[in-house]
Design a protein around this motif. Structure first.
Motif, short mmCIF file in Angstrom:
data_model
loop_
_atom_site.label_atom_id
_atom_site.label_comp_id
_atom_site.label_asym_id
_atom_site.label_seq_id
_atom_site.Cartn_x
_atom_site.Cartn_y
_atom_site.Cartn_z
N ASP A 136 0.89 -1.16 -0.05
CA ASP A 136 0.03 0.03 -0.03
C ASP A 136 0.78 1.25 -0.02
N ARG B 135 2.56 4.13 -1.21
CA ARG B 135 2.47 4.93 -2.54
C ARG B 135 3.91 5.70 -2.70
N CYS C 276 -0.92 6.87 -9.35
CA CYS C 276 -1.07 5.73 -8.54
C CYS C 276 -2.28 5.66 -7.86
N CYS C 277 -2.75 4.44 -7.73
CA CYS C 277 -4.21 4.03 -7.43
C CYS C 277 -4.35 2.70 -6.83
N PRO C 278 -5.68 2.43 -5.92
CA PRO C 278 -5.48 1.24 -5.37
C PRO C 278 -5.74 0.15 -6.40
N ARG C 279 -5.19 -1.19 -6.04
CA ARG C 279 -5.07 -1.99 -7.13
C ARG C 279 -6.85 -2.45 -7.30
N LYS D 3 -1.40 -1.66 -4.88
CA LYS D 3 -1.38 -0.46 -5.49
C LYS D 3 -1.24 -0.58 -6.84
N THR E 193 0.86 1.60 -10.00
CA THR E 193 1.43 2.92 -10.22
C THR E 193 1.76 2.68 -11.87
#
Length: 145
Positions: A96, A98, A126-129, A135, A137
């Motif tokens: 998690d 970032r 970058c965002c949550p998976r 995550k 990227t």
């Protein structure tokens, strides 16, 4: 290592997608570049866009390997996609944490990867998976018309 090409229902006529899983290992950066070159050749994407995408991917994979704190046995996910005139390279990991760009001192041997991503990508983030922990990227460049 598993590799597969996934074709999603196109949101736009130029949407294409490919995905792979690679081990969380230093050797994966080179393997990721090779997979991207093969995919871009298949998609007939060459020249500066291909070179830039390869450098962006290399930096994202290296950043994930060096800095993502992941449980043993977790893989790195790669996703390449074209849509709306863009090429996206994406790296997913189970951390998690970032990525954060930093300023490297002139004598530092590392710490410039995300600065390169910022300089070369038209957009990055970058965002949550989507389907799992961690995550993704990503970085994008425009495709030639």
């Amino acid at each position: 290592m598993s590799a597969h090409t996934a074709s999603a229902q196109p949101a736009s006529p130029d949407m294409r997608e490919a995905q792979w899983q690679l081990p969380h290992s230093a050797r994966s950066a080179g393997r990721a570049r090779a997979l991207l070159r093969l995919q871009l050749t298949d998609w007939k994407i060459t020249g500066e866009v291909a070179d830039t995408a390869e450098l962006l991917l290399s930096e994202l994979v290296t950043n994930s390997i060096r800095h993502a704190r992941t449980p043993p046995g977790r893989a790195i996910g790669l996703r390449f996609a074209t849509y709306e005139g863009r090429l996206r390279v994406e790296v997913a990991d189970a951390s998690d944490r970032r990525p954060r760009p930093r300023e490297a001192a002139p004598e530092d041997e590392g710490g410039r990867g995300l600065a390169l991503v910022q300089a070369l990508a038209e957009r990055w983030g970058c965002c949550p998976r989507l389907y799992g922990i961690g995550k993704a990227t990503w970085a994008e460049v425009s495709l030639p018309e």
